[in-house]
Design an enzyme around this catalytic site. Structure first.
Site, short mmCIF file in Angstrom:
data_model
loop_
_atom_site.label_atom_id
_atom_site.label_comp_id
_atom_site.label_asym_id
_atom_site.label_seq_id
_atom_site.Cartn_x
_atom_site.Cartn_y
_atom_site.Cartn_z
N PHE A 23 0.85 -1.20 0.00
CA PHE A 23 0.00 0.00 0.00
C PHE A 23 0.89 1.24 0.00
O PHE A 23 1.72 1.41 0.89
CB PHE A 23 -0.90 0.00 1.24
CG PHE A 23 -1.79 1.19 1.35
CD1 PHE A 23 -2.94 1.29 0.57
CD2 PHE A 23 -1.49 2.24 2.21
CE1 PHE A 23 -3.77 2.41 0.65
CE2 PHE A 23 -2.31 3.36 2.31
CZ PHE A 23 -3.46 3.44 1.52
N GLY A 24 0.69 2.11 -0.99
CA GLY A 24 1.43 3.38 -1.06
C GLY A 24 0.51 4.54 -0.76
O GLY A 24 -0.63 4.58 -1.26
N TYR A 25 0.97 5.48 0.05
CA TYR A 25 0.12 6.62 0.43
C TYR A 25 0.83 7.96 0.24
O TYR A 25 0.22 9.02 0.39
CB TYR A 25 -0.31 6.48 1.90
CG TYR A 25 0.88 6.43 2.84
CD1 TYR A 25 1.45 7.59 3.34
CD2 TYR A 25 1.48 5.21 3.16
CE1 TYR A 25 2.57 7.54 4.15
CE2 TYR A 25 2.59 5.15 3.97
CZ TYR A 25 3.13 6.31 4.47
OH TYR A 25 4.26 6.26 5.26
N GLY A 26 2.14 7.93 -0.06
CA GLY A 26 2.91 9.17 -0.25
C GLY A 26 3.51 9.15 -1.64
O GLY A 26 2.80 8.99 -2.63
N SER A 27 4.84 9.25 -1.70
CA SER A 27 5.48 9.28 -3.03
C SER A 27 5.27 7.96 -3.78
O SER A 27 5.35 7.93 -5.00
CB SER A 27 6.97 9.58 -2.89
OG SER A 27 7.64 8.53 -2.22
N GLU A 98 13.12 3.65 1.03
CA GLU A 98 12.39 4.07 2.23
C GLU A 98 13.25 3.98 3.50
O GLU A 98 12.71 3.91 4.61
CB GLU A 98 11.13 3.20 2.39
CG GLU A 98 10.19 3.19 1.19
CD GLU A 98 9.58 4.55 0.89
OE1 GLU A 98 9.29 5.30 1.83
OE2 GLU A 98 9.42 4.87 -0.31
C1 SIN Z 1 4.57 5.74 0.77
O1 SIN Z 1 4.51 6.50 -0.18
O2 SIN Z 1 3.72 4.81 0.89
C2 SIN Z 1 5.63 5.85 1.82
C3 SIN Z 1 6.18 7.21 2.01
C4 SIN Z 1 6.89 7.77 0.82
O3 SIN Z 1 7.74 7.09 0.22
O4 SIN Z 1 6.63 8.93 0.45
#
Ligand code: SIN
Length: 187
Positions: A23-27, A98
């Site tokens: 699951f990705g929520y940011g970049s 990460e």
């Molecule tokens: C994410 O995107 O799920 C983790 C945080 C990031 O890499 O910005």
């Protein structure tokens, strides 16, 4: 100091060579520099997105950290993002990407098509060395406007994420309020 990259490498969830949902929520929503077998929008329950994590290696430096997204526990909250089905080998690249404080946690993913699966999510908890913690959205915007790192300007991270969230029809008051402050600072 906690070495999150080493802890992630020891995780048993990747044993067996089976594909894993991430699951990705940011970049990870808008910068997809890894191979995947499938992808679909998803949400996870009881977590909320916050720009409370410092970035020493992507959008800032150890001397002048940027501000990037992590997840914070909040009962009844729901965080919308993008889920990717990936081969376990991909985590070698992702753990490196990460490495500045994010631990892989297992959680339940609720896909937009109504199905569910267990998956992994990178979360930077408050005990990591780069954690910055809460600030007002106006102060976070000022901080982001003045930060940059090896992956580029910090405002690009926020603006790209806000754009991607709109494409997912995800309402995120925290992100959109920071975006408004940021746009006002540059006008
Ligand atoms: C994410 O995107 O799920 C983790 C945080 C990031 O890499 O910005």
């Amino acid at each position: 100091m906690i070495d999150t990259q080493a802890i992630n490498k020891m995780q048993s969830t990747l044993v067996g060579g089976q594909p894993v949902w991430l699951f990705g929520y940011g970049s990870l929503i808008y910068k997809v520099d890894f191979d995947y077998l499938a992808c679909k929008p998803a949400r996870i329950a009881n977590w909320t997105r916050r720009f409370w994590q410092g970035s020493h290696d992507h959008r800032g430096t150890p001397e002048a950290p940027g501000r990037v997204a992590t997840l914070v526990e909040e009962p009844n909250a729901s965080c919308i993002g993008m889920a990717y089905k990936v081969s376990p080998e991909v985590f070698e690249h992702l753990d490196h990407r990460e490495k500045n404080g994010y631990l892989r946690l297992t959680t339940q993913l609720h896909f937009s098509d109504g199905s569910e699966a267990e998956g992994l999510v990178y979360i930077a908890t408050e005990d990591n060395v780069a954690f910055l913690g809460p600030a007002s959205e106006a102060d976070i915007a000022k901080h982001i406007a003045n930060s940059k790192g090896p992956s580029g300007p910090n405002d690009e991270y926020l603006l790209e994420l806000a754009k991607a969230l709109r494409e997912l029809n995800a309402q995120d008051d925290h992100v959109f309020t920071i975006e408004q402050h940021l746009l006002a600072l540059s006008s």
